[in-house]
Design a protein around this motif. Structure first.
Motif, PDB file in Angstrom:
ATOM      1  N   GLU A   1      54.244  62.015  70.068  1.00  0.00           N
ATOM      2  CA  GLU A   1      53.550  61.455  68.915  1.00  0.00           C
ATOM      3  C   GLU A   1      53.261  59.988  69.181  1.00  0.00           C
ATOM      4  OE1 GLU A   1      53.251  59.033  65.421  1.00  0.00           O
ATOM      5  OE2 GLU A   1      55.179  59.212  66.401  1.00  0.00           O
ATOM      6  N   ALA A   2      52.042  59.566  68.883  1.00  0.00           N
ATOM      7  CA  ALA A   2      51.663  58.154  68.999  1.00  0.00           C
ATOM      8  C   ALA A   2      50.743  57.821  67.835  1.00  0.00           C
ATOM      9  CB  ALA A   2      50.954  57.892  70.324  1.00  0.00           C
ATOM     10  N   ASN A   3      51.122  56.804  67.064  1.00  0.00           N
ATOM     11  CA  ASN A   3      50.322  56.353  65.921  1.00  0.00           C
ATOM     12  C   ASN A   3      50.030  57.476  64.928  1.00  0.00           C
ATOM     13  OD1 ASN A   3      50.156  53.720  67.023  1.00  0.00           O
ATOM     14  ND2 ASN A   3      48.512  54.416  68.369  1.00  0.00           N
ATOM     15  N   GLY A   4      51.003  58.346  64.701  1.00  0.00           N
ATOM     16  CA  GLY A   4      50.854  59.417  63.729  1.00  0.00           C
ATOM     17  C   GLY A   4      50.078  60.628  64.226  1.00  0.00           C
ATOM     18  N   VAL A   5      49.694  60.636  65.504  1.00  0.00           N
ATOM     19  CA  VAL A   5      48.934  61.744  66.075  1.00  0.00           C
ATOM     20  C   VAL A   5      49.793  62.451  67.128  1.00  0.00           C
ATOM     21  CG1 VAL A   5      46.843  62.414  67.313  1.00  0.00           C
ATOM     22  CG2 VAL A   5      46.763  60.543  65.659  1.00  0.00           C
ATOM     23  N   VAL A   6      49.857  63.770  67.036  1.00  0.00           N
ATOM     24  CA  VAL A   6      50.669  64.581  67.936  1.00  0.00           C
ATOM     25  C   VAL A   6      49.773  65.213  68.992  1.00  0.00           C
ATOM     26  CG1 VAL A   6      52.073  66.684  68.035  1.00  0.00           C
ATOM     27  CG2 VAL A   6      52.427  65.050  66.203  1.00  0.00           C
ATOM     28  N   SER A   7      50.269  65.208  70.239  1.00  0.00           N
ATOM     29  CA  SER A   7      49.567  65.893  71.328  1.00  0.00           C
ATOM     30  C   SER A   7      50.609  66.576  72.204  1.00  0.00           C
ATOM     31  CB  SER A   7      48.725  64.912  72.146  1.00  0.00           C
ATOM     32  OG  SER A   7      49.552  63.940  72.750  1.00  0.00           O
ATOM     33  N   GLY A   8      50.158  67.542  73.012  1.00  0.00           N
ATOM     34  CA  GLY A   8      51.090  68.282  73.851  1.00  0.00           C
ATOM     35  C   GLY A   8      50.499  68.592  75.214  1.00  0.00           C
ATOM     36  N   ARG A   9      51.323  68.456  76.249  1.00  0.00           N
ATOM     37  CA  ARG A   9      50.923  68.731  77.630  1.00  0.00           C
ATOM     38  C   ARG A   9      51.840  69.771  78.253  1.00  0.00           C
ATOM     39  NH1 ARG A   9      47.428  65.156  79.734  1.00  0.00           N
ATOM     40  NH2 ARG A   9      47.098  63.254  78.570  1.00  0.00           N
TER      41      ARG A   9
ATOM     42  N   GLU B   1      46.601  68.470  78.824  1.00  0.00           N
ATOM     43  CA  GLU B   1      46.788  68.312  77.384  1.00  0.00           C
ATOM     44  C   GLU B   1      46.190  69.542  76.695  1.00  0.00           C
ATOM     45  OE1 GLU B   1      46.353  64.651  74.388  1.00  0.00           O
ATOM     46  OE2 GLU B   1      44.437  65.335  75.206  1.00  0.00           O
ATOM     47  N   ILE B   2      47.063  70.342  76.060  1.00  0.00           N
ATOM     48  CA  ILE B   2      46.573  71.555  75.392  1.00  0.00           C
ATOM     49  C   ILE B   2      46.578  71.414  73.877  1.00  0.00           C
ATOM     50  CG2 ILE B   2      47.194  73.079  77.299  1.00  0.00           C
ATOM     51  CD1 ILE B   2      49.577  74.021  75.471  1.00  0.00           C
ATOM     52  N   ILE B   3      47.327  70.446  73.344  1.00  0.00           N
ATOM     53  CA  ILE B   3      47.345  70.182  71.903  1.00  0.00           C
ATOM     54  C   ILE B   3      46.780  68.783  71.703  1.00  0.00           C
ATOM     55  CG2 ILE B   3      48.798  69.858  69.862  1.00  0.00           C
ATOM     56  CD1 ILE B   3      50.798  71.815  71.158  1.00  0.00           C
ATOM     57  N   ARG B   4      45.777  68.692  70.826  1.00  0.00           N
ATOM     58  CA  ARG B   4      45.105  67.411  70.587  1.00  0.00           C
ATOM     59  C   ARG B   4      44.929  67.133  69.096  1.00  0.00           C
ATOM     60  NH1 ARG B   4      40.105  67.472  75.030  1.00  0.00           N
ATOM     61  NH2 ARG B   4      41.407  66.911  76.826  1.00  0.00           N
ATOM     62  N   ASP B   5      45.073  65.853  68.744  1.00  0.00           N
ATOM     63  CA  ASP B   5      44.686  65.330  67.419  1.00  0.00           C
ATOM     64  C   ASP B   5      45.363  65.995  66.227  1.00  0.00           C
ATOM     65  OD1 ASP B   5      42.912  63.565  68.710  1.00  0.00           O
ATOM     66  OD2 ASP B   5      41.388  65.139  68.806  1.00  0.00           O
ATOM     67  N   VAL B   6      46.621  66.366  66.350  1.00  0.00           N
ATOM     68  CA  VAL B   6      47.354  67.003  65.258  1.00  0.00           C
ATOM     69  C   VAL B   6      48.063  65.918  64.446  1.00  0.00           C
ATOM     70  CG1 VAL B   6      49.242  68.589  64.723  1.00  0.00           C
ATOM     71  CG2 VAL B   6      47.614  69.152  66.539  1.00  0.00           C
ATOM     72  N   LYS B   7      47.982  66.047  63.105  1.00  0.00           N
ATOM     73  CA  LYS B   7      48.604  65.064  62.208  1.00  0.00           C
ATOM     74  C   LYS B   7      49.458  65.779  61.179  1.00  0.00           C
ATOM     75  CE  LYS B   7      44.807  61.945  62.835  1.00  0.00           C
ATOM     76  NZ  LYS B   7      43.398  61.935  62.560  1.00  0.00           N
ATOM     77  N   LYS B   8      50.468  65.061  60.675  1.00  0.00           N
ATOM     78  CA  LYS B   8      51.385  65.642  59.687  1.00  0.00           C
ATOM     79  C   LYS B   8      50.691  65.817  58.350  1.00  0.00           C
ATOM     80  CE  LYS B   8      55.914  65.512  57.951  1.00  0.00           C
ATOM     81  NZ  LYS B   8      56.961  65.286  57.344  1.00  0.00           N
ATOM     82  N   ASP B   9      50.943  66.970  57.737  1.00  0.00           N
ATOM     83  CA  ASP B   9      50.437  67.293  56.408  1.00  0.00           C
ATOM     84  C   ASP B   9      51.544  68.056  55.685  1.00  0.00           C
ATOM     85  OD1 ASP B   9      48.882  67.724  54.180  1.00  0.00           O
ATOM     86  OD2 ASP B   9      47.700  69.337  55.075  1.00  0.00           O
ATOM     87  N   ASP B  10      52.345  67.349  54.903  1.00  0.00           N
ATOM     88  CA  ASP B  10      53.538  67.889  54.244  1.00  0.00           C
ATOM     89  C   ASP B  10      54.541  68.370  55.293  1.00  0.00           C
ATOM     90  OD1 ASP B  10      52.769  67.298  51.625  1.00  0.00           O
ATOM     91  OD2 ASP B  10      51.583  69.125  51.493  1.00  0.00           O
TER      92      ASP B  10
END
Length: 142
Positions: free
Chosen positions: A45-53, A84-93
């Motif tokens: 997670e960086a700056n509230g955005v989640v990514s995955g490799r 990178e297979i997960i991009r631009d994911v953000k928390k929502d509840d």
């Protein structure tokens, strides 16, 4: 004094349990069709955005130098390990969403939702297009 120490210790446990409800960490992906482990994915997670490799391929027939020949975006013909297979994911509840996930075996990109379950020991990973979706359950490694 004992009650103050007990409250502090309980507070630390609560913080640890809450932190585990985050998708951040290393996950073993489990194929929803074969039920076999496929890869290790590191989610950050960086700056509230989640990514995955992809850290490592686990399937017995996996080639360590495999490339994403079916990808149609900037990942085309790039090595799968490190991709990178997960991009631009953000928390929502209590879930993370709004981003995308790549199925490197098919080269398809889907909208995604990540939802830690079982106290953060497992995570429901959903890829979807419209009303059609597929869900895998990943296991936390670290």
């Amino acid at each position: 004094m004992k009650s103050l120490i007990a409250a502090a210790v309980l507070g630390l446990f609560a913080l640890g349990a809450h932190a585990q409800m985050s998708p951040v960490g290393v996950w073993k992906t489990i194929d929803d069709e074969t039920k076999q482990p496929k890869a290790l994915v590191r989610i950050t997670e960086a700056n509230g955005v989640v990514s995955g490799r992809i850290d490592k391929l686990l399937a017995a027939d996996a080639k360590p130098d495999a490339k994403c020949d079916k990808c149609e975006d900037d990942r085309k013909d790039k090595p799968i390990v490190g991709m990178e297979i997960i991009r631009d994911v953000k928390k929502d509840d209590d879930v993370w969403g709004g981003g995308t996930i790549l199925d490197s075996a098919k080269g398809k990109v889907y909208k995604t939702r990540l939802k830690p379950v079982d106290g953060g020991k497992r995570m429901e990973v959903r890829g979807y297009v419209g009303f059609f979706y597929r869900t895998q359950v990943w296991e936390r490694v670290e």
